[in-house]
Motif scaffolding. Structure first.
Motif, mmCIF file in Angstrom:
data_model
loop_
_atom_site.group_PDB
_atom_site.id
_atom_site.type_symbol
_atom_site.label_atom_id
_atom_site.label_comp_id
_atom_site.label_asym_id
_atom_site.label_seq_id
_atom_site.Cartn_x
_atom_site.Cartn_y
_atom_site.Cartn_z
ATOM 1 N N GLN A 276 0.823 -1.206 0.000
ATOM 2 C CA GLN A 276 0.000 0.000 0.000
ATOM 3 C C GLN A 276 0.860 1.261 0.000
ATOM 4 O O GLN A 276 0.584 2.202 -0.735
ATOM 5 N N ALA A 277 1.912 1.288 0.803
ATOM 6 C CA ALA A 277 2.811 2.447 0.817
ATOM 7 C C ALA A 277 3.471 2.624 -0.556
ATOM 8 O O ALA A 277 3.638 3.753 -1.038
ATOM 9 N N HIS A 278 3.839 1.517 -1.173
ATOM 10 C CA HIS A 278 4.432 1.541 -2.521
ATOM 11 C C HIS A 278 3.451 2.155 -3.513
ATOM 12 O O HIS A 278 3.793 3.089 -4.246
ATOM 13 N N LEU A 279 2.209 1.671 -3.519
ATOM 14 C CA LEU A 279 1.204 2.168 -4.460
ATOM 15 C C LEU A 279 0.855 3.630 -4.198
ATOM 16 O O LEU A 279 0.667 4.404 -5.144
ATOM 17 N N ASP A 280 0.782 4.015 -2.934
ATOM 18 C CA ASP A 280 0.493 5.411 -2.595
ATOM 19 C C ASP A 280 1.598 6.339 -3.112
ATOM 20 O O ASP A 280 1.309 7.410 -3.657
ATOM 21 N N GLY A 281 2.836 5.921 -2.947
ATOM 22 C CA GLY A 281 3.956 6.722 -3.442
ATOM 23 C C GLY A 281 3.950 6.839 -4.959
ATOM 24 O O GLY A 281 4.202 7.916 -5.515
ATOM 25 N N LEU A 282 3.634 5.741 -5.635
ATOM 26 C CA LEU A 282 3.564 5.774 -7.093
ATOM 27 C C LEU A 282 2.449 6.699 -7.555
ATOM 28 O O LEU A 282 2.613 7.430 -8.537
ATOM 29 N N ALA A 283 1.314 6.677 -6.865
ATOM 30 C CA ALA A 283 0.193 7.552 -7.224
ATOM 31 C C ALA A 283 0.600 9.023 -7.113
ATOM 32 O O ALA A 283 0.258 9.836 -7.985
ATOM 33 N N LYS A 284 1.354 9.365 -6.096
ATOM 34 C CA LYS A 284 1.831 10.747 -5.935
ATOM 35 C C LYS A 284 2.783 11.134 -7.063
ATOM 36 O O LYS A 284 2.721 12.248 -7.588
ATOM 37 N N GLN A 285 3.657 10.206 -7.447
ATOM 38 C CA GLN A 285 4.584 10.480 -8.551
ATOM 39 C C GLN A 285 3.819 10.667 -9.858
ATOM 40 O O GLN A 285 4.155 11.523 -10.678
ATOM 41 N N LYS A 286 2.782 9.858 -10.056
ATOM 42 C CA LYS A 286 1.952 9.940 -11.264
ATOM 43 C C LYS A 286 1.216 11.278 -11.295
ATOM 44 O O LYS A 286 1.182 11.956 -12.320
ATOM 45 N N GLU A 287 0.631 11.671 -10.161
ATOM 46 C CA GLU A 287 -0.081 12.945 -10.077
ATOM 47 C C GLU A 287 0.846 14.123 -10.346
ATOM 48 O O GLU A 287 0.435 15.116 -10.953
ATOM 49 N N ALA A 288 2.091 14.026 -9.914
ATOM 50 C CA ALA A 288 3.078 15.093 -10.121
ATOM 51 C C ALA A 288 3.592 15.123 -11.560
ATOM 52 O O ALA A 288 4.272 16.073 -11.959
ATOM 53 N N GLY A 289 3.290 14.076 -12.347
ATOM 54 C CA GLY A 289 3.739 14.017 -13.728
ATOM 55 C C GLY A 289 5.136 13.453 -13.909
ATOM 56 O O GLY A 289 5.658 13.437 -15.020
ATOM 57 N N THR A 290 5.732 12.972 -12.835
ATOM 58 C CA THR A 290 7.081 12.412 -12.923
ATOM 59 C C THR A 290 7.057 10.971 -13.402
ATOM 60 O O THR A 290 7.881 10.565 -14.224
ATOM 61 N N LEU A 291 6.122 10.192 -12.896
ATOM 62 C CA LEU A 291 5.992 8.788 -13.296
ATOM 63 C C LEU A 291 4.982 8.696 -14.425
ATOM 64 O O LEU A 291 3.826 9.110 -14.276
ATOM 65 N N VAL B 275 15.360 10.458 -10.692
ATOM 66 C CA VAL B 275 14.746 9.133 -10.850
ATOM 67 C C VAL B 275 15.328 8.165 -9.827
ATOM 68 O O VAL B 275 14.596 7.424 -9.154
ATOM 69 N N ARG B 276 16.624 8.175 -9.670
ATOM 70 C CA ARG B 276 17.265 7.280 -8.701
ATOM 71 C C ARG B 276 16.803 7.576 -7.275
ATOM 72 O O ARG B 276 16.600 6.659 -6.483
ATOM 73 N N GLN B 277 16.603 8.831 -6.948
ATOM 74 C CA GLN B 277 16.103 9.186 -5.620
ATOM 75 C C GLN B 277 14.699 8.620 -5.408
ATOM 76 O O GLN B 277 14.386 8.103 -4.329
ATOM 77 N N LEU B 278 13.848 8.706 -6.425
ATOM 78 C CA LEU B 278 12.485 8.172 -6.320
ATOM 79 C C LEU B 278 12.505 6.659 -6.138
ATOM 80 O O LEU B 278 11.786 6.112 -5.301
ATOM 81 N N VAL B 279 13.316 5.979 -6.936
ATOM 82 C CA VAL B 279 13.412 4.524 -6.835
ATOM 83 C C VAL B 279 13.917 4.115 -5.453
ATOM 84 O O VAL B 279 13.348 3.239 -4.795
ATOM 85 N N GLU B 280 14.970 4.764 -5.001
ATOM 86 C CA GLU B 280 15.596 4.366 -3.739
ATOM 87 C C GLU B 280 14.782 4.770 -2.510
ATOM 88 O O GLU B 280 14.991 4.227 -1.424
ATOM 89 N N ALA B 281 13.822 5.682 -2.682
ATOM 90 C CA ALA B 281 12.920 6.044 -1.587
ATOM 91 C C ALA B 281 11.700 5.121 -1.525
ATOM 92 O O ALA B 281 10.956 5.139 -0.540
#
Length: 89
Positions: A23-38, A62-68
């Motif tokens: 769930q934390a993984h999916l929530d983080g991805l949703a935020k990245q998607k909303e920001a237009g980065t993912l 990108v590396r910071q996002l992956v590693e976070a």
């Protein structure tokens, strides 16, 4: 902005290991998607690899996002590589 592809690998017991972090993984991805980065992300059908497309100012972002991501921090993703991508079409 520049586009980047990320290829990574999952651990052998991915379904069991990802459960507490999903769930934390999916929530983080949703935020990245909303920001237009993912742009997009997902596993291969056999759940051995992950593929993503990012749009970011630089590879370090990108590396910071992956590693976070909880999957990286908890060993669900075991390795990854980021490459600058030229979208032809």
């Amino acid at each position: 902005m520049t586009k980047y592809v990320m290829w990574g690998s999952y651990c052998a017991d991915v379904l069991e290991k990802r459960a507490p972090y999903r769930q934390a993984h999916l929530d983080g991805l949703a935020k990245q998607k909303e920001a237009g980065t993912l742009i997009t992300i997902g596993p291969t059908k056999d759940l051995t690899k992950v593929f993503a497309i990012y749009e970011a100012p630089d590879e370090a972002t990108v590396r910071q996002l992956v590693e976070a991501d909880p999957y990286w921090q908890n060993g669900v993703w075991t390795e990854y590589d980021v490459l600058e991508w030229i979208q032809a079409l």
